[in-house]
Design an enzyme around this catalytic site. Structure first.
Site, short mmCIF file in Angstrom:
data_model
loop_
_atom_site.label_atom_id
_atom_site.label_comp_id
_atom_site.label_asym_id
_atom_site.label_seq_id
_atom_site.Cartn_x
_atom_site.Cartn_y
_atom_site.Cartn_z
N GLU A 1 0.30 3.77 1.96
CA GLU A 1 0.43 4.20 3.24
C GLU A 1 1.50 3.78 4.06
O GLU A 1 1.86 4.41 5.16
CB GLU A 1 -0.76 3.59 3.96
CG GLU A 1 -2.18 3.75 3.39
CD GLU A 1 -3.59 3.35 4.02
OE1 GLU A 1 -3.53 3.52 5.34
OE2 GLU A 1 -4.48 3.18 3.55
N THR B 1 0.63 -1.43 0.07
CA THR B 1 -0.25 -0.14 -0.01
C THR B 1 0.85 1.17 -0.05
O THR B 1 2.01 1.20 0.30
CB THR B 1 -0.96 -0.03 1.12
OG1 THR B 1 -1.38 1.39 1.48
CG2 THR B 1 0.02 -0.29 2.66
N TYR C 1 -1.64 -0.56 11.11
CA TYR C 1 -1.93 -1.16 9.61
C TYR C 1 -0.72 -0.81 8.92
O TYR C 1 -0.04 -1.76 8.43
CB TYR C 1 -3.09 -0.68 8.79
CG TYR C 1 -3.20 -1.12 7.36
CD1 TYR C 1 -3.01 -2.23 6.95
CD2 TYR C 1 -3.41 0.16 6.72
CE1 TYR C 1 -3.23 -2.62 5.70
CE2 TYR C 1 -3.15 -0.20 5.11
CZ TYR C 1 -3.62 -1.57 4.80
OH TYR C 1 -3.45 -1.79 3.32
P1 NAD Z 1 -9.63 -7.55 2.03
O1 NAD Z 1 -9.52 -7.08 3.56
O2 NAD Z 1 -10.79 -7.13 1.34
O3 NAD Z 1 -9.16 -8.84 1.88
C1 NAD Z 1 -8.21 -9.62 2.65
C2 NAD Z 1 -8.35 -11.21 2.39
O4 NAD Z 1 -7.33 -12.07 3.09
C3 NAD Z 1 -9.68 -11.67 2.67
O5 NAD Z 1 -10.21 -12.44 1.86
C4 NAD Z 1 -8.95 -12.47 3.96
O6 NAD Z 1 -10.14 -13.66 4.24
C5 NAD Z 1 -7.88 -12.79 3.65
N1 NAD Z 1 -7.09 -13.18 4.85
C6 NAD Z 1 -6.79 -12.39 6.10
N2 NAD Z 1 -6.39 -13.11 6.72
C7 NAD Z 1 -5.76 -14.10 6.31
C8 NAD Z 1 -4.76 -15.21 6.68
N3 NAD Z 1 -4.23 -15.29 8.02
N4 NAD Z 1 -4.52 -16.45 5.87
C9 NAD Z 1 -5.19 -16.21 4.68
N5 NAD Z 1 -6.15 -15.24 4.17
C10 NAD Z 1 -6.20 -14.22 4.94
O7 NAD Z 1 -8.23 -6.62 1.52
P2 NAD Z 1 -8.26 -5.76 0.20
O8 NAD Z 1 -8.63 -4.49 0.50
O9 NAD Z 1 -8.68 -6.80 -0.90
O10 NAD Z 1 -6.54 -5.88 0.30
C11 NAD Z 1 -5.81 -6.95 -0.32
C12 NAD Z 1 -4.06 -6.56 -0.08
O11 NAD Z 1 -4.15 -5.10 -0.99
C13 NAD Z 1 -3.90 -6.22 0.95
O12 NAD Z 1 -2.45 -6.75 1.08
C14 NAD Z 1 -3.61 -4.80 1.40
O13 NAD Z 1 -2.86 -4.18 2.15
C15 NAD Z 1 -3.37 -4.47 -0.16
N6 NAD Z 1 -3.83 -2.85 -0.49
C16 NAD Z 1 -5.14 -2.45 -0.52
C17 NAD Z 1 -5.62 -1.36 -0.96
C18 NAD Z 1 -7.06 -1.02 -0.88
O14 NAD Z 1 -7.53 0.09 -1.10
N7 NAD Z 1 -8.21 -1.88 -0.58
C19 NAD Z 1 -4.77 -0.53 -1.26
C20 NAD Z 1 -3.26 -0.90 -1.58
C21 NAD Z 1 -3.05 -2.09 -1.10
P1 TYD Z 2 -10.62 4.09 4.44
O1 TYD Z 2 -11.82 3.47 3.33
O2 TYD Z 2 -11.03 3.40 5.65
O3 TYD Z 2 -9.26 4.05 3.83
P2 TYD Z 2 -7.89 4.22 4.30
O4 TYD Z 2 -8.14 4.85 5.64
O5 TYD Z 2 -6.95 3.18 4.39
O6 TYD Z 2 -7.40 5.46 3.47
O7 TYD Z 2 -10.82 5.53 4.58
C1 TYD Z 2 -10.74 6.44 3.54
C2 TYD Z 2 -10.87 8.16 4.09
O8 TYD Z 2 -12.21 8.19 4.68
C3 TYD Z 2 -9.80 8.29 5.22
O9 TYD Z 2 -9.54 9.43 5.29
C4 TYD Z 2 -10.92 8.20 6.53
C5 TYD Z 2 -11.96 8.48 5.97
N1 TYD Z 2 -13.40 8.00 6.50
C6 TYD Z 2 -14.25 8.62 7.09
O10 TYD Z 2 -14.15 9.73 7.22
N2 TYD Z 2 -15.22 7.80 7.70
C7 TYD Z 2 -15.56 6.72 7.80
O11 TYD Z 2 -16.57 6.04 8.27
C8 TYD Z 2 -14.59 5.72 7.07
C9 TYD Z 2 -14.46 4.33 7.10
C10 TYD Z 2 -13.21 6.60 6.61
#
Ligand code: NAD
Ligand code: TYD
Length: 356
Positions: A136, A134, A160
Site C-alpha cells: 500500500e 505492505t 495507514y
Molecule cells: P494484525 O493487526 O493482525 O496484528 C498486529 C499485531 O501487532 C497484533 O498482535 C498487535 O497486538 C501487535 N501490536 C500492535 N501494536 C503493538 C505495539 N505497540 N507493541 C507491540 N505489539 C503491537 O496485523 P497483520 O495483518 O498480521 O500485519 C502484520 C504486519 O504485516 C503489519 O506490519 C502489516 O503492516 C503488514 N502487512 C499486512 C498485510 C495484510 O494483508 N494483513 C499485508 C502486507 C503487510
Molecule cells: P481490507 O481487508 O480492509 O484491506 P485493504 O484496505 O488493506 O486492502 O479491504 C479489502 C478491500 O475490501 C478494500 O478495497 C476495501 C474493501 N472493503 C469493503 O468493501 N467492505 C468492507 O467492509 C471492508 C472491511 C473492506
C-alpha cells in the site's frame, strides 16, 4: 543458531510466522514481543506456546527500555518486525495511533537494535533487522497490466499506508546512515486463518454465517491482489535467510480480484459449505458509501523474489479460499471471542489469570 525477536507475533501474519519458525527451526530461540491489542490474541499461538524454543513477552514496541533489555538479555541477533496498527478504516478515524505504533515503534526498535548490536560488534556481524511492510506504500494503480515493482515511487494515500511508508524510510535511513543490516518486504493483501474480522474476508464470512449485511464500499470495483498467509510466512522465512542486505522484495501471488467478484466467490463457498442454496446469500450484499481515499487497484510484481530467491506461492486461490472458509466455520468459538472482545474468560481458563 539464531536468537530472533519477532514483533507482533500474536497477530494474524505474525502468528503464522512464529508457528513456522518455532516448528521449522528448533535450534533457534524465538522471542515474540506483542502488546496484545484488540488484534493480538494468544489463542492464535496455543499450539506452540509450550515449545522450549519459544518465549512470549507482553509489551510495547514503543518502550525503548523494554526493547533494549530484551535484545540484551535474550542475546537477540535478528529482529523480524511485524507489530503494527494494520487496518485502513481505523487509520482514517485515529491516525495518531498509527503514527505512534508504526512510525515511533519502528524507530524505537531500530534505535535499540542499532545501539546494542553496535556495542557487540562495530560492523553488526550476524545481525539483521527485517521489516515487514505492505504494497500500500506504492499508492494506487490505474490501468490493467501495470504492477508495483521494487522501484515504484512511494505514493501512500491513507494514514495507514503513510505510516508504513514512513517506517520503511526509517529502516532504509538506518541502513544508509549507520550501516545497520536490513531487508524490507512489501506484500499484497493476505488471507487465511486467524485474521481479525474487521478485514474484508473474515468479516464477510462471519456476516454471511450470521445473515448480516455485507457492506461493499463504493461499487465494489476496487482490485486487490490476494496471497495465502502461509505463503507470506514462507516468503519471509526465505528472505530472512537468503535475502541480500539493504534490499527490498515485493511479495505477491499474481492473484488480482475485483472486490465484488471476490465477494461472490466467498458467498458461493460459504453457501456450499453450510448447505444453503447456491448464491442465496447474495441478497446480503449492501453497497455503502465508499472509503475515503480508497485506492483503486493494488497488484504486485514479485518476479525479483521468484528469480533471485526461487520463491513461488504454494496454493491456488480456489484451494486457499476454501481452506480459509472451512477454518472460520470450524472455529466459531474463536470468532465469537474476538468479536465480543472477551478474551479474559479464555485467558483465565488457560492461564489462571486475566491477562498473560
Ligand atoms: P494484525 O493487526 O493482525 O496484528 C498486529 C499485531 O501487532 C497484533 O498482535 C498487535 O497486538 C501487535 N501490536 C500492535 N501494536 C503493538 C505495539 N505497540 N507493541 C507491540 N505489539 C503491537 O496485523 P497483520 O495483518 O498480521 O500485519 C502484520 C504486519 O504485516 C503489519 O506490519 C502489516 O503492516 C503488514 N502487512 C499486512 C498485510 C495484510 O494483508 N494483513 C499485508 C502486507 C503487510
Ligand atoms: P481490507 O481487508 O480492509 O484491506 P485493504 O484496505 O488493506 O486492502 O479491504 C479489502 C478491500 O475490501 C478494500 O478495497 C476495501 C474493501 N472493503 C469493503 O468493501 N467492505 C468492507 O467492509 C471492508 C472491511 C473492506
Amino acid at each position: 543458531m539464531r536468537n530472533i525477536l519477532i514483533t507482533g507475533g500474536a497477530g494474524f501474519i505474525g502468528s503464522h510466522l512464529v508457528r513456522l519458525m518455532v516448528n521449522k527451526y528448533p535450534q533457534y530461540k524465538i522471542v515474540n514481543l506483542d502488546l496484545l491489542t484488540y488484534a493480538g490474541n494468544l489463542e492464535n499461538l496455543r499450539d506452540v506456546e509450550k515449545c522450549p524454543n519459544y518465549r512470549f513477552i507482553k509489551g510495547d514496541i514503543c518502550d525503548y527500555e523494554l526493547v533494549a533489555s530484551l535484545i540484551k538479555n535474550h542475546n537477540i541477533d535478528s529482529v523480524i518486525h511485524l507489530a503494527a496498527e494494520s487496518h485502513v478504516d481505523r487509520s482514517i478515524v485515529d491516525p495518531f495511533s498509527f503514527a505512534r505504533t508504526n512510525v515511533m515503534g519502528t524507530l524505537t526498535l531500530l534505535q535499540a537494535a542499532k545501539n546494542i548490536w553496535k556495542e557487540r560488534d562495530e560492523k553488526f556481524a550476524g545481525n539483521l533487522f527485517y521489516h515487514v511492510s505492505t504494497d500500500e506504500v506504492y499508492g494506487s494503480l490505474e490501468a490493467e497490466g501495470t504492477f508495483f515493482t521494487e522501484d515504484t515511487k512511494y505514493d501512500p494515500h491513507s494514514p495507514y499506508s503513510a505510516s508504513k511508508a514512513s517506517s520503511d524510510h526509517f529502516v532504509r535511513a538506518y541502513h544508509d546512515t549507520y550501516g545497520l543490516p536490513v531487508v524490507i518486504s512489501n506484500c499484497s493483501n493476505n488471507y487465511g486463518s486467524y485474521q481479525f474480522p474487521e478485514k474484508l474476508i473474515p468479516l464477510f464470512i462471519n456476516n454471511i454465517v450470521n445473515n448480516k449485511p455485507l457492506p461493499v464500499y463504493g461499487k465494489g470495483e476496487n482490485v486487490r491482489d490476494w496471497l495465502y498467509v502461509q505463503d507470506h510466512a514462507s516468503a519471509i522465512d526465505l528472505i530472512f535467510h537468503k535475502g541480500h542486505n539493504g534490499e527490498t522484495y515485493n511479495i505477491g501471488g499474481f492473484n488480482e480480484w475485483k472486490n465484488i467478484d471476490l465477494i461472490k466467490v466467498i458467498i458461493k463457498t460459504v453457501d456450499k459449505l453450510l448447505g444453503r442454496e447456491a448464491g442465496s446469500s447474495e441478497k446480503l450484499i449492501t453497497y455503502v458509501t465508499d472509503r475515503a481515499g480508497h485506492d483503486l487497484r493494488y497488484a504486485i510484481d514479485s518476479s525479483k523474489l521468484h528469480n533471485e530467491l526461487g520463491w513461488s506461492p504454494s496454493l491456488q486461490f480456489e484451494e486457499g479460499i476454501e481452506k480459509t472458509v472451512k477454518w472460520y466455520l470450524e472455529n466459531k468459538d474463536w470468532m465469537d471471542r474476538v468479536t465480543s472482545g472477551d478474551y479474559l474468560k479464555y485467558y483465565r481458563e488457560m492461564y489462571g489469570h486475566d491477562t498473560y
